[in-house]
Scaffold this active site. Structure first.
Site, short mmCIF file in Angstrom:
data_model
loop_
_atom_site.label_atom_id
_atom_site.label_comp_id
_atom_site.label_asym_id
_atom_site.label_seq_id
_atom_site.Cartn_x
_atom_site.Cartn_y
_atom_site.Cartn_z
N LYS A 168 1.79 19.59 4.43
CA LYS A 168 0.27 19.47 3.85
C LYS A 168 0.00 18.15 3.64
O LYS A 168 -0.11 17.60 2.45
CB LYS A 168 0.36 20.34 2.42
N LEU A 187 0.05 26.24 8.00
CA LEU A 187 0.43 25.99 6.98
C LEU A 187 1.04 27.28 5.99
O LEU A 187 0.28 28.24 6.16
CB LEU A 187 -0.54 25.44 5.89
N GLU A 197 -5.17 29.32 12.07
CA GLU A 197 -5.60 29.38 10.86
C GLU A 197 -6.89 28.62 10.64
O GLU A 197 -7.53 28.15 11.56
CB GLU A 197 -4.47 28.66 9.88
N TYR A 254 -0.65 16.36 -0.40
CA TYR A 254 -1.37 16.93 -1.35
C TYR A 254 -0.97 18.42 -1.80
O TYR A 254 -0.65 19.22 -1.04
CB TYR A 254 -3.04 16.72 -1.09
N1 PMP Z 1 -4.24 26.39 5.79
C1 PMP Z 1 -4.95 25.14 5.60
C2 PMP Z 1 -5.05 24.07 6.78
C3 PMP Z 1 -5.34 24.61 4.21
O1 PMP Z 1 -5.80 23.61 3.98
C4 PMP Z 1 -5.18 25.61 3.19
C5 PMP Z 1 -5.44 25.48 1.91
N2 PMP Z 1 -4.90 24.34 1.42
C6 PMP Z 1 -4.42 26.88 3.46
C7 PMP Z 1 -3.89 27.31 4.73
C8 PMP Z 1 -4.06 27.87 2.25
O2 PMP Z 1 -3.28 27.57 1.55
P1 PMP Z 1 -3.14 27.81 0.02
O3 PMP Z 1 -2.89 29.19 0.05
O4 PMP Z 1 -1.75 27.38 -0.52
O5 PMP Z 1 -4.12 27.28 -0.72
#
Ligand code: PMP
Length: 285
Positions: free
Chosen positions: A149, A207, A182, A33
């Site tokens: 993701k 991620l 994270e 996603y």
């Molecule tokens: N880490 C995880 C586990 C997440 O779910 C997200 C948000 N989707 C992020 C980091 C941040 O990613 P982004 O800045 O691309 O939204």
């Protein structure tokens, strides 16, 4: 106004929209996603999100559900039909529908695509940022491929729920070396007392956040020093500031970790400045 979802080729009223019960996303979490922020009716940093989507799909050997240009049109049309000015657009691609069997379908099936969009309350988000959020730390218990993701988010769901039950907004995972990886749905950052911004590198355990990547450009432009390295909860407790980044949050100041105040317990000035400057560096489409 009823909400509209794009589901496998059709725009449907959400009340009637559905997917097959043998969709492998439903059966196995066999899908990926993306979430993009919408601002002023525009999608923020869509090309970067779609590049990451393509990478996630490639890693799982799922085909793109349609050409990139068509996907961009579907995203824009979903935002338009839902009349979202500020909010998020969500897209999910799964391997498709097949009789339940763990291995990939022998005869290739078409990947399934769902796109939804919804408005969020910008003022509420700003109010949350003005107060700052609380974070708890929890043991890392996710699979090692968190760079993908994937919609398989059970550890993230449980961690976020644990945060909520402890009056916190986010949970930070801590790996077996005692380092923060994270958040359950965000990247984790601290600011040291000498003004350096610290976040873990994308080499392992996290991620590659799009907000994280854009923020690095903001830091460079503002000549704020960045160190990509792991940090421990103990270092975070003593930090001058902390914050999380995610597309739906941008830069969200953290004022409490495991019940301890960070700095003076108020959102830090660097965090707030980064939050304010962020969209000058985003691409809108
Ligand atoms: N880490 C995880 C586990 C997440 O779910 C997200 C948000 N989707 C992020 C980091 C941040 O990613 P982004 O800045 O691309 O939204």
């Amino acid at each position: 106004m009823s909400r509209i979802a794009y589901v496998n080729g059709q725009y449907r009223d959400m009340r009637d929209a559905s997917v097959n019960i043998e969709d492998r996303g439903y059966q196995f979490s066999d899908g990926v996603y993306e979430v993009c922020e919408i601002r002023g009716g525009k999608v923020v940093d869509m090309p970067r999100h779609l590049t990451r989507l393509q990478r996630s799909l490639r890693e799982l050997r799922i085909d793109m559900p349609m050409p990139l240009a068509a996907l961009e049109i579907v995203i824009h049309e979903t935002v338009r039909r839902n009349r979202v000015s500020y909010g998020i657009v969500y897209l999910q691609v799964t391997r498709g529908v097949a009789r339940r069997d763990h291995a990939f379908p022998v005869n290739p099936v078409k990947p399934a695509l769902v796109v939804t969009a919804r408005g969020l309350n910008l003022q509420k988000n700003q109010d949350t940022a003005a107060k700052g959020i609380g974070v708890i730390t929890v043991p890392e218990n996710r699979w090692p491929r968190v760079d993908i993701k994937s919609v398989s988010l059970l550890p993230n769901v449980l961690a976020k729920q644990q945060a909520r039950e402890n009056s916190a907004y986010e949970a930070w995972f801590v790996d077996h070396n005692g380092h923060v990886t994270e958040g359950s749905s965000s990247n984790a950052w601290i600011v040291t007392t000498d003004g350096k911004v610290i976040t873990r590198s994308v080499d392992s355990g996290i991620l590659a956040g799009i907000t994280r990547a854009v923020l690095m450009e903001v830091l460079a432009a503002l000549q704020i020093k960045l160190e990509e390295r792991p940090f421990t909860p103990a270092e975070a407790y003593e930090a001058a500031e902390a914050f999380v980044t995610a597309s739906s949050q941008i830069v969200m100041p953290v004022v409490r970790i495991d019940g301890r105040n960070i700095g003076d317990g108020k959102p830090g000035s660097i965090s707030m400045r980064l939050r304010e400057e962020f969209h000058r560096f985003s691409a809108f489409s």
